[in-house]
Design an enzyme around this catalytic site. Structure first.
Site, PDB file in Angstrom:
ATOM      1  N   SER A 142       0.874  -1.174   0.000  1.00 15.43           N
ATOM      2  CA  SER A 142       0.000   0.000   0.000  1.00 15.43           C
ATOM      3  C   SER A 142       0.907   1.218   0.000  1.00 15.43           C
ATOM      4  CB  SER A 142      -0.881   0.012   1.255  1.00 15.43           C
ATOM      5  OG  SER A 142      -1.575   1.239   1.384  1.00 15.43           O
ATOM      6  N   TYR A 155      -3.202  -0.454  10.428  1.00 15.15           N
ATOM      7  CA  TYR A 155      -3.055  -0.691   8.995  1.00 15.15           C
ATOM      8  C   TYR A 155      -1.645  -0.349   8.531  1.00 15.15           C
ATOM      9  CZ  TYR A 155      -4.217  -0.594   4.010  1.00 15.15           C
ATOM     10  OH  TYR A 155      -4.252  -0.848   2.653  1.00 15.15           O
TER      11      TYR A 155
END
Length: 250
Positions: A142, A155
């Protein structure tokens, strides 16, 4: 790579990037096993893909489920040439670091990191022992593997850890013809990123609408990475909406 041995496993394939990648691989002639927790969503992916698609409902946080996933794929297709390690969750929204619950932390870590480890380990074992041996693992990192958003500690921590897992797999896979790369994605238009189109918190406290890109653009990049010969590897690729506020931060 020989077209007759192009067998892919895609986790988190019931929606979003996972579904888009599964469809793109199937269209390119791959046989694809789609994995995820929601059987109905997997069946929908398979119906959209056509071709040779196997649905295997799987909780990637469960070692027995992951073992069953790869045993089923090997029984059905005979081998595994690609794992797209994609399953993930974003975690609670709008919760300050000091208010994060242990349960929320564990949920994100279990899915994003432990789930990725379990699937990569199972794929590694198959790829090491199959004939011809070898294969490729592509991890979904990501932009958060590089920089965090506000209130995103679970996250962001798991995505930074994914980079370490990718590097370790690249090194440990060398003797076995197992290549490992990572795709770091920014603002693909999926269910997870819908909030970006209505406004998302920035580091300076402002709420700003951010541009997104088509998930198909991500899928085409994964396909390129997947179809390289095993002697070549895209170690890290960043694919992002061109105008998203990433370059220029600070």
């Amino acid at each position: 790579m020989n077209a007759s041995t192009r067998i892919a496993v895609v986790t988190g394939a019931g929606s979003g990037i996972g579904r888009s990648v599964a469809l793109t691989l199937a269209e390119a002639g791959w046989s694809v096993a789609v994995a995820g927790r929601r059987a109905e969503a997997l069946e929908e992916t398979a119906s959209l893909a056509g071709g040779n698609v196997l649905c295997v409902p799987t909780d990637v946080t469960s070692p027995p489920d992951v073992t069953t996933l790869f045993a089923t794929v090997c029984q059905h297709f005979g081998r595994v040439d690609l794992l797209f390690n994609n399953a993930g969750v974003s975690g609670p929204r709008g919760v300050g670091f000091e208010d994060l619950s242990y349960e929320d932390w564990r949920t994100v870590v279990d899915v994003n990191l432990t789930g990725a480890f379990l699937c990569a380990q199972a794929a590694f074992r198959v790829m090491k022992d199959q004939s011809p041996k070898g294969g490729r693992i592509i991890n979904n990192g990501s932009i958060s593997a590089h920089v965090p958003r506000p209130n995103s500690a679970p996250y962001t921590a798991t995505k930074h850890a994914m980079t370490g897992l990718t590097k370790s797999l690249s090194l440990d896979g060398r003797p076995h013809a197992i290549a490992c790369g990572q795709i770091d994605i920014g603002n693909a238009a999926t269910e997870m990123t819908q909030r970006m189109q209505s406004g998302i918190l920035q580091a300076n406290g402002e709420v700003v609408v951010e541009p997104v890109m088509d998930a198909a653009d991500v899928a085409r990049t994964v396909l390129h990475m997947a179809e390289l010969p095993l002697a070549a590897n895209v170690q890290f690729a960043t694919v992002m909406a061109t105008a998203m506020p990433y370059i220029g931060r600070g």
